[in-house]
Motif scaffolding. Structure first.
Motif, short mmCIF file in Angstrom:
data_model
loop_
_atom_site.label_atom_id
_atom_site.label_comp_id
_atom_site.label_asym_id
_atom_site.label_seq_id
_atom_site.Cartn_x
_atom_site.Cartn_y
_atom_site.Cartn_z
N LEU A 254 -23.31 -4.93 24.42
CA LEU A 254 -22.09 -4.14 24.53
C LEU A 254 -21.19 -4.58 23.38
CD1 LEU A 254 -20.43 -2.13 26.26
CD2 LEU A 254 -19.56 -4.11 27.47
N THR B 23 -23.30 0.70 23.46
CA THR B 23 -24.34 -0.32 23.57
C THR B 23 -25.44 -0.04 22.56
OG1 THR B 23 -25.62 0.88 25.23
CG2 THR B 23 -23.92 -0.62 26.05
N LEU C 271 -27.53 -6.82 29.95
CA LEU C 271 -26.42 -6.36 29.13
C LEU C 271 -25.63 -7.58 28.68
CD1 LEU C 271 -24.86 -3.92 27.99
CD2 LEU C 271 -23.48 -3.95 30.08
#
Length: 194
Positions: free
Chosen positions: A52, A63, A124
């Motif tokens: 991110l 992203t 992430l």
């Protein structure tokens, strides 16, 4: 519900298998547990790693796929992870590592398996917050290499999480993004123009 783990690119898996078969790569690994393993090391649960890069004030995220991470199992225990990255020549092995994110990822995946809704697991990374989450993506048809967090997706912060954010507590993206947006917003100094 079972998790729908997307298949890793075949060259990424081959590069990890080649590294595991290389005494030099394993000996030079930053993982004492991998070097001293008594059972064969096997790559498992490939997860795409997305970064991110920014969160806008509106909460829109950008992203990008940065690599694939494989948990490395010896027997029934994850002892390390292997990271791959995309180069101009294709997917290649990057490095082995161990540490809290290996066990935290395994724990978060077990939690996700117990949920009633099916998800596609991804990782992430949020470098500006020194934060890594298990991203539970609701669109099972994605191949894992594209997409951005949907408002209804879940993010499970992995330990160690930043201060004030509980590790292993699932948050809807719509609920967590405002908190993260506030944390990455630049701090205005007194007297500076707004």
């Amino acid at each position: 519900m079972p998790l729908h783990v997307p298949p890793a690119p075949a060259p990424a898996l081959r590069s990890v298998l080649t590294a595991l078969g290389s005494p030099t790569a394993v000996r030079e690994a930053g993982s004492a547990a991998l070097r001293s393993a008594q059972e064969p090391a096997v790559p498992d649960l490939p997860l795409p790693v997305h970064v991110l890069d920014r969160i806008t004030p509106e909460g829109i995220t950008a992203t990008r796929l940065a690599g694939w991470r494989f948990l490395i199992r010896c027997g029934d225990q994850a002892v390390a992870a292997a990271e791959t990255m995309l180069t101009p020549d294709g997917w290649t092995f990057s490095h082995f590592f161990e540490g809290p994110y290996v066990t935290s990822t395994e724990r978060a995946l077990r939690q996700a398996e117990a949920m009633s809704q099916p998800y596609q697991p991804r990782l992430l990374s949020m470098p500006s917050l020194y934060m890594l989450t298990l991203w539970l993506h609701g669109d099972l048809s994605d191949d894992g290499s594209t997409g951005h967090p949907a408002a209804t997706d879940l993010l499970v912060p992995l330990a160690p999480a930043p201060p004030g954010i509980a590790a292993h507590l699932p948050h809807r993206v719509a609920d967590l993004l405002p908190v993260l947006t506030h944390r990455v917003a630049p701090i205005r100094l007194m007297g500076s123009p707004a």
